[in-house]
Design an enzyme around this catalytic site. Structure first.
Site, short mmCIF file in Angstrom:
data_model
loop_
_atom_site.label_atom_id
_atom_site.label_comp_id
_atom_site.label_asym_id
_atom_site.label_seq_id
_atom_site.Cartn_x
_atom_site.Cartn_y
_atom_site.Cartn_z
N PRO A 43 38.64 40.84 39.60
CA PRO A 43 38.28 41.53 38.35
C PRO A 43 38.55 40.64 37.13
O PRO A 43 39.60 40.00 37.04
CB PRO A 43 39.18 42.77 38.36
CG PRO A 43 39.46 43.01 39.80
CD PRO A 43 39.54 41.65 40.42
N GLU A 44 37.59 40.62 36.22
CA GLU A 44 37.72 39.83 35.01
C GLU A 44 37.90 40.77 33.82
O GLU A 44 38.11 41.97 33.99
CB GLU A 44 36.48 38.94 34.85
CG GLU A 44 36.28 38.00 36.04
CD GLU A 44 35.05 37.12 35.90
OE1 GLU A 44 34.64 36.82 34.76
OE2 GLU A 44 34.48 36.72 36.93
N HIS B 136 46.66 51.14 52.60
CA HIS B 136 46.70 50.03 51.65
C HIS B 136 47.34 50.42 50.32
O HIS B 136 47.28 49.65 49.36
CB HIS B 136 45.29 49.49 51.40
CG HIS B 136 44.63 48.96 52.63
ND1 HIS B 136 45.19 47.98 53.42
CD2 HIS B 136 43.43 49.27 53.22
CE1 HIS B 136 44.38 47.71 54.43
NE2 HIS B 136 43.32 48.48 54.33
N ARG C 175 44.12 43.34 50.40
CA ARG C 175 44.45 41.95 50.72
C ARG C 175 45.78 41.49 50.12
O ARG C 175 46.22 40.37 50.38
CB ARG C 175 43.31 41.03 50.25
CG ARG C 175 41.98 41.35 50.92
CD ARG C 175 40.89 40.37 50.56
NE ARG C 175 41.15 39.05 51.13
CZ ARG C 175 40.35 38.00 50.94
NH1 ARG C 175 39.26 38.12 50.21
NH2 ARG C 175 40.64 36.83 51.48
N ARG D 48 38.64 19.41 23.63
CA ARG D 48 38.65 19.44 25.09
C ARG D 48 37.54 18.57 25.67
O ARG D 48 36.35 18.89 25.57
CB ARG D 48 38.47 20.88 25.59
CG ARG D 48 39.52 21.86 25.08
CD ARG D 48 40.93 21.48 25.52
NE ARG D 48 41.90 22.49 25.15
CZ ARG D 48 42.46 23.34 26.00
NH1 ARG D 48 42.14 23.27 27.28
NH2 ARG D 48 43.33 24.22 25.59
#
Length: 264
Positions: free
Chosen positions: A2-3, A89, A107, A144
Site C-alpha cells: 500500500p502506498e 491471520h 505474510r 539529485r
C-alpha cells in the site's frame, strides 16, 4: 505494498475510532511487533483513548491519550479492519468501548510499534508530496544526480510514493523513468510536480488501487487500478499513442512506461 493513497484511505476509514477508549489489547504475533513485548505494549494502551489518527507517508499514526503513538505499517498484506471475527491471520485485536479494530496480515511483513515519542524513523522521512511547495521540490530535484524513478521511490525525498504512483506520475509528466533528476529542464519539473499531485488526489478519491490484497477498514476495494495508464500494462497499447508499454528495472523495481510519450 500500500502506498500513500491506500494508507490515506485506510486512515480515513478508521477515523470514527477517535475518542474511543481501548478496553483490551491483544497482540498474537511477535514478528509484527517492532521493539516491544506484547504484554507491555497492551498495558500501555489499555484504558486510554484514541486522540487522533493520521497518515504520515506510508505509516498510520494513532495518537493515544496521555502521550504516545501506536504506529502501523501495513507492509504488503497488512489490513486494519473494523469489526468482524478474528481469523488465523489476525495478529492484533483492540477491543474498544464501542467496536473492535483488528490487524490482519497473512505474510507478516507489516509492523506495529508503540512509541512514547514521535518515532524517529518517521520524523526522518522526506516531505509530504501533497504539501511540499514547487520551489522546494524543484531545488531538491537539482541536487539529485540519480534516475528520477529511483528518486521518487526514495522516502527521504518524498514520503509515501511507491511503484504504482511513481510510474503513473512520470507517464503523465512525459518523463522517462531513467531520466536524471538534476537534468530535468524547462517545464519538466513543474509537469512532474503537478502530475504527482493530480495522480495522488485522484487515487485517494478512488479509494486507492486494489492490485492484490488491499481493502480499507470496511473491507472495500479501491478502484483507481482501472485508471492506470502504464502500471502493470507492459505489452499493452499506450492509451495516448497506441504503441506498446514497456517494462524496465529501476532500483530493482519494475518500471512501466511508454518510450514514445516519455522522454529522457
Amino acid at each position: 505494498m500500500p502506498e500513500l493513497p491506500e494508507v490515506e484511505t485506510v486512515a480515513r476509514s478508521i477515523a470514527p475510532l477517535v475518542g474511543r477508549r481501548i478496553l483490551n489489547a491483544e497482540f498474537r504475533c511477535l514478528r509484527v511487533l517492532r521493539g516491544g513485548d506484547p504484554d507491555e505494549m497492551a498495558a500501555r494502551l489499555e484504558g486510554r483513548r484514541i486522540q487522533r489518527i493520521e497518515r504520515y507517508g506510508k505509516f498510520i499514526l494513532i495518537s493515544i491519550e496521555g502521550g504516545g503513538y501506536l504506529v502501523v505499517h501495513l507492509g504488503m498484506t497488512g489490513r486494519l479492519l473494523l469489526g468482524g471475527p478474528a481469523g488465523k491471520h489476525t495478529h492484533a485485536i483492540l477491543t474498544l468501548d464501542r467496536g473492535v479494530l483488528l490487524y490482519d496480515d497473512s505474510r507478516q511483513f507489516g509492523r506495529l510499534q508503540f512509541s512514547e515519542d514521535f518515532p524517529e524513523r518517521i520524523a526522518r522521512l522526506g516531505p509530504e508530496p501533497l504539501e511540499v511547495g514547487f520551489d522546494d521540490f524543484a531545488r531538491a530535484l537539482k541536487r539529485r544526480k540519480t534516475k528520477i524513478k529511483a528518486l521518487l521511490l526514495n522516502q527521504d525525498f518524498l514520503r509515501g510514493i511507491g511503484n504504482i504512483y511513481a510510474d503513473e506520475s512520470l507517464f503523465r509528466a512525459g518523463i522517462h523513468p531513467l531520466a536524471i533528476a538534476s537534468r530535468l529542464r524547462g517545464d519538466r519539473p513543474r509537469r512532474l510536480y503537478d502530475a504527482i499531485g493530480q495522480v495522488l488526489r485522484e487515487a485517494i478519491a478512488a479509494g486507492g488501487s486494489s492490485i492484490s490484497d488491499y481493502v480499507d477498514a470496511e473491507g472495500r476495494k479501491g478502484f483507481f487500478q482501472v485508471q492506470h495508464r502504464v502500471y502493470q500494462r507492459a505489452g499493452e497499447p499506450c492509451l495516448t499513442c497506441g504503441r506498446p508499454i514497456r517494462r524496465v528495472l529501476v532500483a530493482q523495481r519494475s518500471s512501466h512506461y511508454c518510450p514514445y510519450c516519455q522522454k529522457r
